[in-house]
Scaffold this motif. Sequence first.
Motif: not given
Length: 314
Positions: A207-219
């Motif tokens: 799950v940590l590789r998924q796009d929504f996790v990267r988006t959440a961190r970017a926010k």
Amino acid sequence: MYIFIIRRILSIIPVLFGITVFIFLIMHVIPGDITSILLGTEATPELKEQLKEKLGLNLPLYQQYWNWLLGVLVGDFGESLRTGAPILPEILNRFTLTFELTIFASIIAWVIAIPLGIIAGIHRNTKTDIGLRIVSLMGVSVPNFALATLLILVLSLQFNYFTPVDYVGFFENPLKNMERLFLPALVLGTAMAGSIMRMTRSSILEVLRQDFVRTARAKGIKERAVIFRHAFRNAMIPILTVIGMQIGFLLGGTVIVEQIFSLPGLGQYVLTGITQRDIPVVQGSILFIAVMFVTINLIVDLLYGYLNPRISYK
């Protein structure tokens, strides 16, 4: 949702029917003669035939199966060949202990495995991760009977502690009940924790590789919120699958632990029925466990939709 539940229940019917056929055939190909066991030294051919006729064992196999199946459909699991007591009340009485032991062991496993699995996934390939993976591997690898024996020996020899031999119901005395079940629950929970920890780590990494996790961190969302609010909930689907299977296995797999700790649960009841060649007891107990197993799988399927709204039951 209701259509899905009905379809799942209907799909369970042929599974349970196949299980009844399998159990019945297996029990009738096992070597041994219950009439010889019951009669002992008085077992003459005439007395054996009379006993078979009394117990209905002289009927053709298909007729024996049909009579048993009709009884099961109306809640009559038959009577024990050894004691003559009704089987279903005894199963329900013993299942209470086995179910309590299973829940206790599951709670221990969840408390240990899920946090450690998350930590291992977050700290991938670090010393922490490697150490936790070794611990989970040991939990999966060590047999229940070996760990149970080791715990009893260490506690009795080093700390002069002996497990109580009498079982006390939870509503009778909760503290004594938990004291009685703690060690067997710990033994069962350790093996269960190993599997759940490994699955939690793998699922979190995925799950940590998924796009929504990267988006959440970017926010700019805090890392703890990213892990627990976003990643963990999406990682729960495979973890829940393993938990459901493990609970099902525990309901029918506590035989050795119950025997070692002298617990009068369903597992010990099945083992006694096997050793005494008590066919109705074994058939009824295994069928009851199978029903519990498929029921747990149904509950797990329904929880999928709660954890992941993208899953649609149509």
